[in-house]
Design an enzyme around this catalytic site. Structure first.
Site, mmCIF file in Angstrom:
data_model
loop_
_atom_site.group_PDB
_atom_site.id
_atom_site.type_symbol
_atom_site.label_atom_id
_atom_site.label_comp_id
_atom_site.label_asym_id
_atom_site.label_seq_id
_atom_site.Cartn_x
_atom_site.Cartn_y
_atom_site.Cartn_z
ATOM 1 C CG HIS A 158 -9.165 21.681 75.784
ATOM 2 N ND1 HIS A 158 -9.322 20.337 75.924
ATOM 3 C CD2 HIS A 158 -9.218 21.919 74.456
ATOM 4 C CE1 HIS A 158 -9.465 19.779 74.726
ATOM 5 N NE2 HIS A 158 -9.413 20.724 73.823
ATOM 6 C CE LYS A 549 -0.210 14.178 73.593
ATOM 7 N NZ LYS A 549 -0.188 12.724 73.334
#
Length: 895
Positions: A158, A549
């Site tokens: 990432h 999230k």
């Protein structure tokens, strides 16, 4: 109830003045020096007018923060410059941040060294941990805990490092020259030369393009991560073990070590194919070969260096018989090499042997099978032959000195450096099995099978340790785990590789069902065989990014804690040695924050001496870019792992969780409701795309992975990956993922419940903060995120979306959260108890403001109605991306 914006602006100005006055003299001198040299470079290259414009903006944003100048005047100044001039100014502020970050790193290193006086253990060090453990545990328990200790950092695919590798390298050269300039050992002439070289390197940094012009591929990411290994990790690991060994007992280096190699590095870079079609079986193979090349080169160099120093003569100590037999065997098998070594090192058998070992490592790297080692175990046997011979000849310090360091390095890194882990989405496996059953195979299914064959090849070449973990994202049932084993049988039949299939639980619902899935896994024959073979070890991964999230930071924190507690209890009930793999990001909105505090906040029983965590993007270089900082980071984490595994700490945590769970539940429920009321409102994803540089972030070419799932503008949060979600909010100076909903949660906890029963009130919330590490960590992280938020700048971004209702909702929650976090923590200002971090944030804020105004100019023009000419669009996008890069450097985090 919330503080007003003017009050907050006045407070911020006062805080910045305080931060400036508190700056240590050494740091102030470095910042001034680097700033002056950068100013000189800017004036030489762009002329005095460019430097004058940079200074005008710098003074203007400072005046605006002090409320001596309207913010609108700053915006008008920025709007009046040609785009080309705005781009140059953005470059200037970005370079300035790189230099300030460098100055702070140097100051941090000097501070660490100054604090390490040896008179008493450093806080959060291995010395401090062992001293506390000796008081709390018996000798047998301490020995058991040290024997079971594991720390597994995993470098992940990432990439959130916004800087180009060329920029990072340029900064490192500046760093080296700053160190030379500040060295007290340098004379006046050497200091003048260091000053000249420093100016030269800053000039080159200024001339180095900040933006990538080509997209990274996965192997670029692998090679970038190797810099941390080459420059830091390989040398730091034995220092960690030596530190632990010295803490456990006196005489380290003159006795058999009590510390064992407990660190094991992993990597997803080149193995994580979830949502990244660029990661193929070929890429995975190349990634492992790159790992092997770097570690074998490092081992060869270390063996050569140590071998050359082992000049102990056989005249002063009789070498061991096993070593002499081994040298005789080497002479028989490789007479020319043995003769040359004997000629160069007569009567120095240990030197001859270790240089022969170095030659064999080199042959292993070259694939010279006649001389190469077949495995790291074979190399370890040869090193222990040398160690035993040194002991028998009386050279105890040489036996347990550098030779022991090399043994520790081989035990840690093997011939593979880091275990490459494969990750793929559960849906991909299910579809592949459906296609195989139907007799039809797509290109993606063929790639899944090729990946499994590649794992088998890696294990045959480098051993099972090199690649055996297969992470299944979005695991919903045990069938998702069984699918991987079935696919492995399809790929290779009875020759299927050894696999430890790791479930990854990411959503709130999946976290709640995680123990049930593990129970189902125990019924799978393949899992039963692995448990029998590996001592009933099992690994489970918890996703912090997607849960935050989905639920918001407060609710996700509690949901993850519950999952940890339930899984720990499940492991005890089922006689499983469970390792929890924490999928944390670098940013606070993705589970980031101080790692040692996070460990101590884990549920009781969930650590048990083992900690595995992802290290992502800019975090890799922040934590492992310099040996002194890497040493401190690893010591802090290990300190926390040891302490969190003790009965006394576990009991305190369990007691606090039981007493304050009702309060936490109310906070979590209300915070999730507030969070969802915003993020699930109709039109929110589209609005978010307008008020942030979300669309443009993909153009930064941060990495090989697509920024979102699917094509087109995001229609819901599910379409967005967690990294651009957090990155984009940071750019707007809102930092919403790190705090949104917490204020509503804290407020609800103080209000009467439906039945009329009173809430706990602020006093009880303050007590929870003091006594429950989880709650304290949650609020401390939110406070850090709030401190990096700027209300006035944020309001200008939020206005771009044309939805004042959304803007008011966000700003109102910010005001509420800020006020209540301060009320609960008892702080009069944000980060009041974190002086170093507070100073860094407050000093940066005005300069980040400058870049934000430049970004707002570009973003407003790009979002305005009406067509732009291609060249104007390109120039505006360049300005926007440069400002994005600069803000990331200023805030010191991206996603």
């Amino acid at each position: 109830m919330a503080a007003t914006a003017p009050q907050q602006a006045t407070s911020s100005a006062a805080e910045r003045h305080s931060a400036v006055s508190e700056m240590p003299d050494e740091l102030r001198a470095d910042v001034r020096l680097l700033g002056e040299l950068l100013g000189r470079v800017i004036a030489e290259d762009g002329g005095p007018d460019l430097l004058a414009d940079v200074e005008r903006l710098r003074k203007a944003v400072i005046a605006a923060r002090r409320r001596e100048k309207p913010v609108d005047e700053v915006a008008e100044m920025v709007a009046g410059w040609p785009i080309e001039r705005a781009v140059q100014i953005a470059r200037a502020f970005t370079c300035y941040f790189h230099l300030v970050n460098l100055a702070e790193e140097h100051f941090r290193i000097r501070t660490l060294r100054a604090r390490d006086t040896g008179e008493e253990p450093l806080p959060e060090s291995l010395d401090a941990a062992v001293a506390e453990l000796k008081n709390d545990l018996g000798a047998e328990e301490l020995t058991r805990l040290i024997a079971e200790l594991e720390f597994r950092p995993v470098l992940t695919a990432h990439p959130t490092e916004a800087r180009r590798r060329a920029v990072v390298t340029a900064i490192q050269r500046v760093s080296a020259q700053l160190g030379e300039y500040n060295s007290p050992e340098r004379g006046a002439h050497e200091r003048r030369e260091a000053h000249r070289r420093l100016l030269e390197e800053i000039d080159l940094l200024w001339r180095t393009a900040q933006l990538r012009h080509t997209k990274l591929d996965p192997l670029d990411e692998v090679r970038t991560a190797m810099a941390a290994f080459d420059e830091t990790l390989f040398r730091t690991v034995p220092r960690i073990y030596r530190s632990l060994d010295a803490a456990l007992a006196e005489g380290s280096g003159t006795r058999e070590p009590l510390a064992r190699a407990f660190i094991r590095y992993g990597s997803w870079i080149g193995g994580d194919r979830d949502g990244n079609p660029n990661v193929t079986s070929r890429v995975t193979r190349e990634a492992v070969l790159i790992h092997a090349e770097h570690v074998l080169t490092a081992l060869e160099n270390a063996a050569t260096r140590i071998g050359r120093t082992l000049t102990a003569s056989a005249s002063y100590g009789t070498p061991g018989a096993e070593l002499m037999d081994a040298l005789a065997g080497a002479t028989d098998d490789h007479p020319e090499l043995a003769f040359e070594l004997g000629k160069r090192s007569p009567r120095e058998p240990h030197r001859q042997w270790l240089l022969f070992v170095a030659a064999r490592i080199a042959a292993t790297r070259r694939r010279d099978l006649d001389l190469a080692y077949r495995s790291p175990d074979e190399l370890l046997r040869d090193l222990r032959v040398c160690q035993a011979s040194l002991l028998s000849s009386g050279a105890t310090r040489q036996a347990y000195g550098e030779v022991q360091h090399l043994i520790w390095q081989v035990e840690t890194f093997g011939f593979h450096l880091a275990e490459l882990e494969v990750r793929q989405h559960s849906q991909v496996h299910a579809q592949s099995l459906e296609e195989i059953a139907a007799g039809e195979r797509s290109e993606r299914t063929e790639e899944v099978l090729a990946t499994l064959r590649m794992i088998a090849w890696i294990q045959e070449r480098f051993g099972v340790r090199a690649c055996s973990r297969y992470v299944v994202s979005f695991t919903r049932t045990s069938d998702d785990i069984a699918a991987v084993y079935k696919l492995a049988e399809h790929a290779l039949g009875s020759r299927a590789p050894v696999l430890d299939v790791v479930p990854l639980f990411e959503s709130g619902e999946d976290l709640a069902n995680s123990a049930r899935v593990l129970t189902g896994m125990l019924e799978l024959p393949a899992v039963q065989r692995r448990l029998e073979a590996n001592g009933r070890r099992m690994e489970v991964m918890l996703g912090y990014s997607d849960s935050a999230k989905e639920l918001g930071p407060a609710a996700a924190t509690l949901k993850l804690y519950d999952a940890q507690a339930e899984l720990a209890a499940w492991a005890v009930a089922n006689d499983v040695r469970l390792t929890l793999f924490h999928g944390r990001g670098g940013a606070l909105g993705r589970g980031g924050g101080p790692a040692n505090r996070a460990v101590l906040a884990q549920a009781p029983g969930s650590v048990a001496g083992r900690f595995k965590v992802t290290e992502q993007g800019e975090v890799i270089f922040a934590r492992y870019g310099h040996p002194a900082i890497a040493l401190r980071h690893i010591e802090q984490v290990t300190n926390a792992v040891l302490l969190a595994s003790t009965p006394s700490v576990e009991a305190r945590t369990a007691d606090a969780a039981a007493r304050y769970r009702r309060v936490a539940d109310r906070v979590a429920a209300a915070s999730e409701q507030a969070y969802r009321s915003l993020t699930e409102a109709p039109g929110f994803p589209e609005w978010f795309g307008l008020v942030s540089p979300l669309e443009e972030i993909g153009s930064l070419r941060l990495g090989s992975r697509p920024a979102r799932r699917g094509l087109g503008a995001p229609r819901s949060l599910d379409d967005l990956r967690a990294i651009p979600w957090v990155f984009a909010w940071a750019q707007t100076r809102v930092n919403l993922p790190g705090w949104y909903g917490l204020g509503s949660g804290l407020l609800a906890a103080t209000e009467p419940v439906d039945g009329g029963a009173p809430g706990p009130g602020l006093d009880e919330l303050r007590q929870v903060y003091k006594e429950w590490p989880l709650f304290a960590s949650m609020l401390d992280n939110a406070e850090m995120s709030l401190a990096k938020t700027d209300r006035a700048i944020a309001a200008r971004y939020l206005a771009l979306g044309g939805r004042q209702d959304f803007a008011d909702q966000v700003l109102g929650e910010y005001d509420l959260t800020r006020q209540l976090v301060l009320a609960v923590t008892g702080h009069s200002r944000l980060l009041e108890n974190r002086r170093v971090l507070s100073r860094a944030v407050q000093l940066r804020d005005p300069y980040v403001d400058a870049l934000s105004h430049l970004q707002l100019r570009a973003l407003s023009a790009l979002r305005a109605e009406g067509d732009l000419a291609d060249d104007e669009h390109e120039r505006l996008e360049t300005l926007l991306l440069l400002s994005v890069n600069g803000v990331a450097a200023g805030l010191q985090n991206t996603g």
